[in-house]
Motif scaffolding. Structure first.
Motif, PDB file in Angstrom:
ATOM      1  N   THR A 113       0.788  -1.530  -0.870  1.00  0.00           N
ATOM      2  CA  THR A 113      -0.166  -0.280  -0.155  1.00  0.00           C
ATOM      3  C   THR A 113       0.918   1.558   0.039  1.00  0.00           C
ATOM      4  O   THR A 113       0.491   2.665  -0.801  1.00  0.00           O
ATOM      5  N   ARG A 114       1.535   0.852   0.468  1.00  0.00           N
ATOM      6  CA  ARG A 114       3.093   2.304   0.854  1.00  0.00           C
ATOM      7  C   ARG A 114       3.842   2.243  -0.106  1.00  0.00           C
ATOM      8  O   ARG A 114       3.587   3.602  -0.644  1.00  0.00           O
ATOM      9  N   LEU A 115       4.119   1.443  -0.979  1.00  0.00           N
ATOM     10  CA  LEU A 115       5.056   1.510  -1.738  1.00  0.00           C
ATOM     11  C   LEU A 115       4.067   1.976  -3.314  1.00  0.00           C
ATOM     12  O   LEU A 115       4.306   1.843  -4.549  1.00  0.00           O
ATOM     13  N   SER A 116       3.045   2.041  -3.338  1.00  0.00           N
ATOM     14  CA  SER A 116       1.713   2.084  -4.658  1.00  0.00           C
ATOM     15  C   SER A 116       1.824   3.948  -4.478  1.00  0.00           C
ATOM     16  O   SER A 116       1.788   3.810  -6.135  1.00  0.00           O
ATOM     17  N   GLY A 117       2.435   4.206  -4.031  1.00  0.00           N
ATOM     18  CA  GLY A 117       3.203   5.805  -4.534  1.00  0.00           C
ATOM     19  C   GLY A 117       1.449   6.615  -3.931  1.00  0.00           C
ATOM     20  O   GLY A 117       1.447   7.230  -4.025  1.00  0.00           O
ATOM     21  N   TYR A 133       1.788   1.227  10.534  1.00  0.00           N
ATOM     22  CA  TYR A 133       2.243   2.612  10.416  1.00  0.00           C
ATOM     23  C   TYR A 133       2.289   3.010   8.545  1.00  0.00           C
ATOM     24  O   TYR A 133       2.351   4.173   8.718  1.00  0.00           O
ATOM     25  N   PHE A 134       1.565   2.189   7.664  1.00  0.00           N
ATOM     26  CA  PHE A 134       1.947   2.474   6.414  1.00  0.00           C
ATOM     27  C   PHE A 134       0.157   3.110   5.691  1.00  0.00           C
ATOM     28  O   PHE A 134       0.821   3.584   5.020  1.00  0.00           O
ATOM     29  N   TYR A 135      -0.805   3.824   6.296  1.00  0.00           N
ATOM     30  CA  TYR A 135      -1.773   4.163   6.032  1.00  0.00           C
ATOM     31  C   TYR A 135      -1.619   5.486   6.567  1.00  0.00           C
ATOM     32  O   TYR A 135      -0.767   5.772   7.802  1.00  0.00           O
ATOM     33  N   THR A 136      -2.543   5.746   5.350  1.00  0.00           N
ATOM     34  CA  THR A 136      -2.840   7.119   6.008  1.00  0.00           C
ATOM     35  C   THR A 136      -3.978   7.956   6.416  1.00  0.00           C
ATOM     36  O   THR A 136      -4.699   8.536   8.303  1.00  0.00           O
ATOM     37  N   HIS A 137      -5.117   6.448   6.882  1.00  0.00           N
ATOM     38  CA  HIS A 137      -6.313   6.851   7.511  1.00  0.00           C
ATOM     39  C   HIS A 137      -6.243   5.243   7.589  1.00  0.00           C
ATOM     40  O   HIS A 137      -5.860   3.990   7.208  1.00  0.00           O
ATOM     41  N   LEU A 138      -7.203   4.800   8.662  1.00  0.00           N
ATOM     42  CA  LEU A 138      -8.076   3.925   9.069  1.00  0.00           C
ATOM     43  C   LEU A 138      -9.128   3.576   9.180  1.00  0.00           C
ATOM     44  O   LEU A 138      -9.818   4.606  10.015  1.00  0.00           O
ATOM     45  N   VAL A 139      -9.814   3.050   8.865  1.00  0.00           N
ATOM     46  CA  VAL A 139     -11.036   2.740   8.934  1.00  0.00           C
ATOM     47  C   VAL A 139     -11.666   2.562  10.110  1.00  0.00           C
ATOM     48  O   VAL A 139     -11.087   0.724  10.763  1.00  0.00           O
ATOM     49  N   ASN A 140     -12.712   2.971  11.013  1.00  0.00           N
ATOM     50  CA  ASN A 140     -13.151   2.088  12.304  1.00  0.00           C
ATOM     51  C   ASN A 140     -14.355   1.533  12.304  1.00  0.00           C
ATOM     52  O   ASN A 140     -15.459   2.211  11.061  1.00  0.00           O
ATOM     53  N   TYR A 141     -15.059   0.807  13.315  1.00  0.00           N
ATOM     54  CA  TYR A 141     -15.851   0.343  12.825  1.00  0.00           C
ATOM     55  C   TYR A 141     -17.463   0.666  14.087  1.00  0.00           C
ATOM     56  O   TYR A 141     -16.844   0.923  14.925  1.00  0.00           O
TER      57      TYR A 141
END
Length: 356
Positions: A113-117, A133-141
């Motif tokens: 995901t991070r390397l996708s650019g 660590y590699f995400y800009t956003h986390l979806v919570n439930y």
């Protein structure tokens, strides 16, 4: 960061979905895909999947491009694995995704995901192995213990999808369908399908139990029994075939079709008996009448979405333990064929009523 709001400020031009495996998980992701396609009809949607499952997404009407990788190549040759991964990353970077969403949320998919650019990279709150660590956003439930389809739909809502969860769909290859019909077209209908295997032994209902419920279904419909699955399911399927009463119309296709062929087989069934495994969720996506015993997994988390009533779970204290190995398997003394008979009868009666 965690977020439960709707992500508004993003460019949906090129969306990359990362969900490499397995069949059932991919099937449960398809309502998410449908929602994204309906909400952003002009988007170029790509999907990253394990090579072994690539064929089930090829020519899907909601996907523009499929990226695949051979997960096992690293075990065969480190140099080839490194070269293959580099080429994959280059292809993804050439796509220049505006948003990448990881529905697998493990370390390796987080890295991809991070390397996708992509400037916006989304994961789910139950991500593992440090992938957050590699995400800009986390979806919570909104609640715990949600079904996989519902969890993925929360991600769809985060991206602006509205309304009810749409149905999933699998493309059926017409050539494969024709080949299947050549094998079973002369067998009496209805066609009663069964996938008797599962990756975990703790999810496998015994062959002699399946033989009994299949025999009951066949005797009440005068139909034929079609056994299917992968190479690993052939042993169970062969055992079932030998346990059926002499003269019972039966054919064993387990291990004898491609993955797309398996989808084509399921598409022709009137009923599908199955453990909690990939073909069960394919059958649900194809709106088949399913009948499923549940042992170590929970229907409300991983069951056939929309058809929970067509399952029977064990009632032992350790039900839904998610153990991949169990020395006791006391659930098999509890969930016996007689407990499945009422569901078999009601499903058949509803099917008969629909034909009148």
């Amino acid at each position: 960061m965690k977020a439960s709001f709707i992500l508004k400020d993003f460019d949906p031009a090129r969306i990359l979905i990362i969900k490499p495996s397995a069949i059932g998980d991919i099937a449960n992701s398809l309502p998410f895909l449908r929602g994204i396609r309906e909400t952003y009809p002009q988007a170029k949607i790509s999907w990253l999947v394990n090579q072994s499952y690539e064929s089930i997404l090829t020519n899907h009407h909601d996907i523009n491009e499929v990226f695949s990788f051979d997960r096992n190549i690293w075990k065969k040759n480190f140099g080839k694995g490194l070269s293959s991964s580099w080429k994959l990353i280059q292809r993804i970077r050439a796509l220049n995704p505006t948003l990448t969403i990881d529905l697998q949320c493990l370390l390796r998919t987080g890295i991809l995901t991070r390397l996708s650019g992509a400037p916006i990279r989304i994961g789910l709150e139950d991500c593992r192995e440090g992938s957050s660590y590699f995400y800009t956003h986390l979806v919570n439930y909104p609640s715990k213990g949600m079904h996989a389809v519902e969890r993925y739909w929360e991600a769809a809502k985060f991206l602006g999808c509205k309304g009810e969860i749409p149905p999933a769909s699998f493309p059926v290859d017409e050539t494969e369908k024709a080949d299947v019909l050549k094998l079973i077209s002369l067998m009496p209908k209805p066609w009663i399908g069964c996938c008797p295997g599962a990756r975990w032994l703790t999810k496998q209902w015994p062959s002699n139990y399946y033989a009994q419920v299949l025999q009951k279904a066949q005797s009440e419909t005068s139909g034929s029994i079609i056994l299917f699955g992968g190479n690993d399911d052939n042993k169970n399927a062969s055992e079932i075939a030998t346990l059926l009463a002499p003269g019972t119309p039966v054919i064993n296709l387990a291990g004898k079709t491609s993955l797309r062929g398996l989808i084509a087989v399921i598409s022709q069934m009137d009923f599908v008996f199955s453990n909690d495994t990939g073909p069960l969720h394919i059958a649900v996506a194809q709106k088949k009448n399913i009948i499923a015993p549940f042992l170590c997994t929970k229907v409300e988390w991983n069951g056939p979405y929309g058809q929970f009533n067509n399952t029977v779970s064990t009632s032992v204290q350790c039900k839904g333990s998610y153990l991949t190995k169990c020395p006791k398997m006391i659930c098999l003394d509890d969930l016996v064929p007689e407990k499945m008979f009422p569901l078999v009868e009601s499903t058949i009666q509803a099917w008969k009523a629909s034909k009148t």
